[in-house]
Structures are given as structure tokens and as C-alpha cells.
Design an enzyme around this catalytic site. Structure first.
Site, PDB file in Angstrom:
ATOM      1  N   MET A  20      50.285  23.152  57.524  1.00 39.99           N
ATOM      2  CA  MET A  20      48.910  22.642  57.421  1.00 39.99           C
ATOM      3  C   MET A  20      48.895  21.505  58.256  1.00 39.99           C
ATOM      4  O   MET A  20      49.770  20.638  58.380  1.00 39.99           O
ATOM      5  CB  MET A  20      48.558  22.282  56.106  1.00 39.99           C
ATOM      6  CG  MET A  20      49.063  23.290  54.823  1.00 39.99           C
ATOM      7  SD  MET A  20      47.477  24.559  54.525  1.00 39.99           S
ATOM      8  CE  MET A  20      46.356  23.475  53.797  1.00 39.99           C
ATOM      9  N   ASP A  60      40.964  32.227  64.341  1.00 44.94           N
ATOM     10  CA  ASP A  60      41.394  31.117  63.487  1.00 44.94           C
ATOM     11  C   ASP A  60      41.773  31.628  62.039  1.00 44.94           C
ATOM     12  O   ASP A  60      41.293  32.612  61.848  1.00 44.94           O
ATOM     13  CB  ASP A  60      40.418  30.057  63.259  1.00 44.94           C
ATOM     14  CG  ASP A  60      41.186  28.745  62.603  1.00 44.94           C
ATOM     15  OD1 ASP A  60      42.211  28.362  62.733  1.00 44.94           O
ATOM     16  OD2 ASP A  60      40.241  27.810  62.573  1.00 44.94           O
ATOM     17  N   GLU A  61      42.731  30.809  61.213  1.00 44.08           N
ATOM     18  CA  GLU A  61      42.998  31.463  59.981  1.00 44.08           C
ATOM     19  C   GLU A  61      43.503  32.734  60.074  1.00 44.08           C
ATOM     20  O   GLU A  61      43.385  33.626  59.251  1.00 44.08           O
ATOM     21  CB  GLU A  61      41.801  31.289  58.843  1.00 44.08           C
ATOM     22  CG  GLU A  61      41.237  29.876  58.781  1.00 44.08           C
ATOM     23  CD  GLU A  61      41.970  28.969  58.272  1.00 44.08           C
ATOM     24  OE1 GLU A  61      43.147  29.312  57.868  1.00 44.08           O
ATOM     25  OE2 GLU A  61      41.556  27.672  58.392  1.00 44.08           O
ATOM     26  N   GLY A  99      38.384  26.614  46.667  1.00 47.44           N
ATOM     27  CA  GLY A  99      37.322  25.937  45.784  1.00 47.44           C
ATOM     28  C   GLY A  99      38.226  25.155  44.561  1.00 47.44           C
ATOM     29  O   GLY A  99      37.686  24.668  43.452  1.00 47.44           O
ATOM     30  N   TYR A 157      47.388  20.578  49.348  1.00 49.90           N
ATOM     31  CA  TYR A 157      48.643  21.047  50.063  1.00 49.90           C
ATOM     32  C   TYR A 157      49.030  19.759  51.187  1.00 49.90           C
ATOM     33  O   TYR A 157      48.270  19.118  51.646  1.00 49.90           O
ATOM     34  CB  TYR A 157      48.241  22.213  50.859  1.00 49.90           C
ATOM     35  CG  TYR A 157      47.748  23.333  49.915  1.00 49.90           C
ATOM     36  CD1 TYR A 157      48.589  24.330  49.543  1.00 49.90           C
ATOM     37  CD2 TYR A 157      46.535  23.425  49.688  1.00 49.90           C
ATOM     38  CE1 TYR A 157      48.354  25.143  48.714  1.00 49.90           C
ATOM     39  CE2 TYR A 157      46.187  24.665  48.986  1.00 49.90           C
ATOM     40  CZ  TYR A 157      46.744  25.381  48.462  1.00 49.90           C
ATOM     41  OH  TYR A 157      46.855  26.523  47.647  1.00 49.90           O
TER      42      TYR A 157
END
Ligand SMILES: [Zn+2]
Length: 201
Positions: free
Chosen positions: A11, A87-88, A173, A178
Site C-alpha cells: 500500500m 488501477d486496482e 468502508g 492498513y
């Protein structure tokens, strides 16, 4: 020849920033890019890739039923596409990674995917598993642990900041946070159930 790229990291390594910079580099030369992001991640509102340093770009949303090859081919037929950026990409399905490899091989358009390699339990995400297997180029975007080593693991913290490794792979949510840490401190934090006393070492 176009290639399939997987830019992976833990991350907060600046993946979205890197994606937006690449997209900009193409556009600056008068070339057209298509940007996709996962529908599952709507932190910044839908249809947008945003970086933590304030850059953003409109994006097409994909979910597990999106036919990426058909969508990209249709866009390309309408107006030539020079690069696809995802992305992601950890949320891609196996079939979608295969479809993106078809975009590279059949349409000769480079595809750049950005995402996490592993989840908070140290397991590969589905999309990342197949991107690691099938990409032409693997590029690690590095971020560092508080100790200065490379952070390769993602630690999940509960509301009180305690590390834990239980629960669903993706929680949207929720109140958990992290943090990216090195492997040694990932293990140590889970063993001790706290980051306290570790971070100061
Ligand atoms: Zn460390």
C-alpha cells in the site's frame, strides 16, 4: 510490439501517481489513453483515479463482469487507443487478465496494470496471481517500512490500531487501516498483537 506490464507494490507506494504520470506522458504526445479502475474502490467517488498527492483523471469502472477486450476494441475502433492503464488491478479476474493479454497480442496496444501483490494475510490477490504469471514486464514500486527496509507486506489494523489477520480479503468502508511494513515487522507485529515497542526499535 506492445507489452503487458504489472506494476506491483504494497500500500501507499504511489501506484496511482505512477499511473497518472504515465497516462499524462502519452497524452502530452497527442496520444489517447484509456484508464480503468475497479468499481469496488469508490474512496474518491466513482469513475476517477486519484493519487494521494492531488492528481486525478477520469476513469472507466470495471467489475468482475466487464468484458474488457470488447470494451477496449470498441473504443479503439471509434478512436485509436495508444495505451490502456488499469488501477486496482488486483481485483481483475483470471479471464480479464487473459483479455488484457489479448489486447496486447491482437490489438497491439500496451496495457499497464497497477495494483497490490498480496493482501493483509500475505496471500496473492487473484488478479495479481495471473498478472505475475502472464505479464511481459514485472515492475516493483517500492515503499519503505518504518525501519527503512523495503515494505513488502500489508498489515491490517483494527479501530484501536491493533494488527490482526482475520476476516474478508476486502472490506470497503470499514474502520480498519492498513500499513505497509517489511516482512520481519509484519510477523513481529502479528505475534505481539501490537505495533507498539516495535516501531521505536
Ligand atoms: Zn521493518
Amino acid at each position: 510490439m506492445a507489452q503487458l506490464y504489472f506494476y506491483y507494490s504494497a500500500m501507499n507506494a504511489g501506484k496511482s501517481t505512477a499511473l497518472l504520470q504515465s497516462s499524462y506522458n502519452y497524452q502530452e504526445r497527442g496520444m489517447r489513453t484509456l484508464v480503468y479502475t475497479a468499481e469496488i474502490d469508490n474512496r474518491f467517488g466513482s469513475g476517477k483515479v486519484s493519487s494521494r498527492i492531488g492528481l486525478s483523471s477520469p476513469a472507466k469502472l470495471y467489475n468482475e463482469s466487464t468484458q474488457l477486450f470488447d470494451d477496449i476494441r470498441d473504443e479503439h475502433n471509434r478512436d485509436a487507443v495508444h495505451c490502456v492503464l488499469v488501477d486496482e488491478c488486483q481485483f481483475l479476474t483470471r479471464d480479464q487478465v487473459l483479455a488484457l493479454s489479448d489486447v496486447v497480442d491482437e490489438l497491439d496496444i500496451p496495457v499497464l496494470c497497477y495494483g497490490l501483490r498480496t493482501d493483509f494475510q500475505g496471500e496473492l490477490f487473484g488478479g495479481s496471481q495471473y498478472l505475475l504469471a502472464w505479464s511481459d514486464k514485472l515492475v516493483e514500486l517500492k515503499t519503505i517500512c518504518f525501519c527503512g527496509r523495503k515494505a513488502s507486506m500489508v498489515l491490517r489494523l483494527d479501530q484501536e490500531g491493533r494488527p490482526y489477520n482475520q476476516g474478508a480479503q476486502v472490506v470497503i468502508g470499514g474502520n480498519e487501516r492498513y500499513v505497509s511494513v517489511c516482512r520481519k515487522h509484519y510477523k513481529e507485529a502479528l505475534q505481539k498483537g501490537t505495533l507498539e515497542g516495535i516501531q521505536s526499535v
